[in-house]
Design a protein around this motif. Structure first.
Motif, short mmCIF file in Angstrom:
data_model
loop_
_atom_site.label_atom_id
_atom_site.label_comp_id
_atom_site.label_asym_id
_atom_site.label_seq_id
_atom_site.Cartn_x
_atom_site.Cartn_y
_atom_site.Cartn_z
N MET A 16 0.86 -1.17 0.00
CA MET A 16 0.00 0.00 0.00
C MET A 16 0.90 1.23 0.00
O MET A 16 1.87 1.30 0.75
N MET A 17 0.60 2.19 -0.87
CA MET A 17 1.33 3.45 -0.90
C MET A 17 0.35 4.60 -0.70
O MET A 17 -0.76 4.58 -1.23
N ARG A 18 0.83 5.60 0.06
CA ARG A 18 -0.02 6.75 0.37
C ARG A 18 0.72 8.04 0.10
O ARG A 18 1.90 8.18 0.43
N ASN A 19 0.02 8.98 -0.51
CA ASN A 19 0.55 10.32 -0.75
C ASN A 19 -0.54 11.32 -0.44
O ASN A 19 -1.51 11.44 -1.20
N ALA A 20 -0.42 11.99 0.72
CA ALA A 20 -1.46 12.90 1.19
C ALA A 20 -2.79 12.14 1.29
O ALA A 20 -2.87 11.18 2.05
N ASP A 21 -3.80 12.54 0.52
CA ASP A 21 -5.10 11.87 0.60
C ASP A 21 -5.27 10.77 -0.44
O ASP A 21 -6.35 10.19 -0.56
N ALA A 26 -1.42 -2.35 -4.33
CA ALA A 26 -1.09 -3.25 -5.45
C ALA A 26 -0.83 -4.64 -4.87
O ALA A 26 -0.03 -4.80 -3.96
N ILE A 27 -1.52 -5.63 -5.43
CA ILE A 27 -1.43 -7.01 -4.93
C ILE A 27 -1.00 -7.94 -6.06
O ILE A 27 -1.53 -7.86 -7.17
N ARG A 28 -0.05 -8.82 -5.77
CA ARG A 28 0.33 -9.87 -6.71
C ARG A 28 -0.59 -11.06 -6.46
O ARG A 28 -0.45 -11.77 -5.46
N LYS A 29 -1.56 -11.25 -7.35
CA LYS A 29 -2.57 -12.29 -7.15
C LYS A 29 -1.97 -13.69 -7.40
O LYS A 29 -0.88 -13.81 -7.98
N PRO A 30 -2.64 -14.74 -6.95
CA PRO A 30 -2.12 -16.09 -7.15
C PRO A 30 -1.84 -16.43 -8.61
O PRO A 30 -0.95 -17.24 -8.90
N GLU A 182 9.05 -1.62 -0.70
CA GLU A 182 8.43 -0.30 -0.46
C GLU A 182 9.51 0.76 -0.20
O GLU A 182 9.51 1.83 -0.80
N HIS A 183 10.45 0.44 0.70
CA HIS A 183 11.53 1.39 1.02
C HIS A 183 12.42 1.65 -0.19
O HIS A 183 12.84 2.79 -0.43
N LYS A 184 12.70 0.61 -0.93
CA LYS A 184 13.58 0.76 -2.10
C LYS A 184 12.97 1.72 -3.12
O LYS A 184 13.68 2.53 -3.73
N CYS A 185 11.67 1.62 -3.31
CA CYS A 185 10.99 2.52 -4.26
C CYS A 185 11.11 3.97 -3.82
O CYS A 185 11.43 4.85 -4.62
N ILE A 186 10.85 4.22 -2.54
CA ILE A 186 10.91 5.59 -2.03
C ILE A 186 12.34 6.13 -2.10
O ILE A 186 12.57 7.27 -2.51
N ALA A 290 9.35 -5.72 -6.62
CA ALA A 290 9.67 -4.34 -7.02
C ALA A 290 8.64 -3.83 -8.03
O ALA A 290 8.24 -2.66 -7.99
N GLU A 291 8.19 -4.69 -8.92
CA GLU A 291 7.17 -4.31 -9.90
C GLU A 291 5.87 -3.91 -9.20
O GLU A 291 5.21 -2.94 -9.58
N VAL A 292 5.50 -4.68 -8.17
CA VAL A 292 4.29 -4.37 -7.41
C VAL A 292 4.43 -3.01 -6.73
O VAL A 292 3.50 -2.19 -6.75
N ALA A 293 5.59 -2.78 -6.15
CA ALA A 293 5.83 -1.50 -5.46
C ALA A 293 5.74 -0.33 -6.42
O ALA A 293 5.16 0.71 -6.10
N ILE A 294 6.30 -0.49 -7.59
CA ILE A 294 6.27 0.58 -8.60
C ILE A 294 4.83 0.89 -9.01
O ILE A 294 4.44 2.06 -9.15
N GLU A 295 4.02 -0.14 -9.20
CA GLU A 295 2.61 0.05 -9.56
C GLU A 295 1.90 0.89 -8.49
O GLU A 295 1.14 1.81 -8.81
N ALA A 296 2.15 0.55 -7.22
CA ALA A 296 1.48 1.27 -6.13
C ALA A 296 1.93 2.73 -6.07
O ALA A 296 1.11 3.63 -5.87
N VAL A 297 3.24 2.96 -6.25
CA VAL A 297 3.77 4.32 -6.20
C VAL A 297 3.20 5.18 -7.32
O VAL A 297 2.73 6.31 -7.09
N GLU A 298 3.22 4.66 -8.53
CA GLU A 298 2.79 5.45 -9.68
C GLU A 298 1.30 5.76 -9.67
O GLU A 298 0.85 6.68 -10.35
N ALA A 299 0.54 5.01 -8.89
CA ALA A 299 -0.89 5.28 -8.79
C ALA A 299 -1.19 6.50 -7.93
O ALA A 299 -2.27 7.10 -8.05
#
Length: 317
Positions: A16-21, A26-30, A182-186, A290-299
């Protein structure tokens, strides 16, 4: 570059990524596809100006973060529950839905947060005090300073033991890997690198604004506060400790925000213990994480705009 202001949390097989409001999970499904969902992350106390005041906002922001964290964890778990529909039809859910109707989920999350806070206070605040009180009966620890230091050491020891214990669980091990992603993305963004899998993987997995650092700072600051409690009555000592918890959380929160903004030697030295603790709660992720993290950040965050503005600001200087 300066702090991006974004933060997040590892959830079950995702981030989960949060920026202000803005908030996204992003979830890697089965089936290995990435499910992305934007969620409402307006805090319970976000509309109250007085509760955004420095040294007051810390405790309330902590509660808001817990509510959002449990909400996103619950959401991520739905992708991995066996016979999910059957689980939803449990008697407890039926009763809760019947009583609270559309507010059922909020009530359950609120109850979970309340129970979590009570358990955390009991285990990490009251238990160390009671253990030192027992030790005091045998060794007669008369110095309030020594009492507070021993209590703090026990508190940190319990915290480390707890982290080591849960880290043996397979699901937690993978969650710690997503925590690292998550930390690596930030860090990738705040170091001015394009947000690619390659750049994310070579970035650091520890960050000064991490929740692990916050909890560790709370423990250290509690030692400093409790040194000044000069009462002999055991019950009164406990009451004062409980009353000081929001104050300690507020001071710890302000330090964490300062650490995220400043990069001077003193702040870095004071942040070191929290960064060391993150070595227990973060692990090296794989590229799929890392791909999942990037998806969450860019959203939730326009990292290209952020880096461009920071570069232009540096050029003007």
């Amino acid at each position: 570059m300066k702090s991006s202001g974004i933060g997040g949390q590892a959830v079950l097989e995702g981030i989960m990524m949060r920026n202000a409001d803005k908030c996204a999970v992003a979830i890697r499904k089965p089936n290995q596809e990435i499910e992305l969902k934007e969620m409402d992350c307006h805090g319970i106390f976000s509309n109250h100006k007085v509760l955004r005041t420095p040294f007051i906002r810390g405790a309330f922001n902590f509660i808001d973060s817990m509510v959002l964290g449990i909400k996103t964890l619950t959401y991520s778990a739905t992708f991995f529950e066996e016979e999910a529909e059957e689980i939803k039809e449990k008697l407890g859910d039926k009763v809760t839905n019947k009583i609270f109707k559309e507010k059922a989920e909020s009530v359950l999350i609120g109850f979970t947060v309340f129970v979590s806070i009570v358990i955390a206070v009991a285990v990490f605040m009251l238990l160390p005090f009671l253990l030192v009180d027992i030790i005091n009966n045998f060794f007669n620890v008369t110095s309030p300073t020594l009492f507070a230091i021993i209590e703090g050491i026990i508190r940190v020891g319990i915290f480390i033991a707890y982290i080591l214990l849960i880290s043996k669980m397979k699901d937690i091990q993978r969650t710690f890997m997503y925590h690292g992603a998550e930390h690596k993305c930030i860090n990738c963004i705040e170091n001015g690198l394009p947000l690619t899998v390659e750049n994310v993987m070579k970035s650091s997995k520890v960050h000064k604004r991490c929740g692990t650092s916050f909890l560790f700072i709370v423990m250290i600051i509690s030692i400093i506060f409790f040194v000044f409690i000069r009462v002999d009555n055991t019950i009164l000592k406990l009451v004062i400790r409980l009353l000081l918890i929001p104050v300690i959380a507020g001071v710890s929160y302000e330090f964490l925000k300062l650490a995220g903004r400043k990069d001077n030697r003193l702040v870095n030295v004071l942040s070191k213990p929290g960064l060391w603790m993150q070595k227990l709660t973060t692990s090296e992720p794989d590229e799929s994480m890392a791909e999942v993290a990037i998806e969450a950040v860019e959203a939730v965050f326009d990292w290209e705009k952020f880096q461009k503005e920071e570069t232009e600001a540096e050029c003007r200087l």
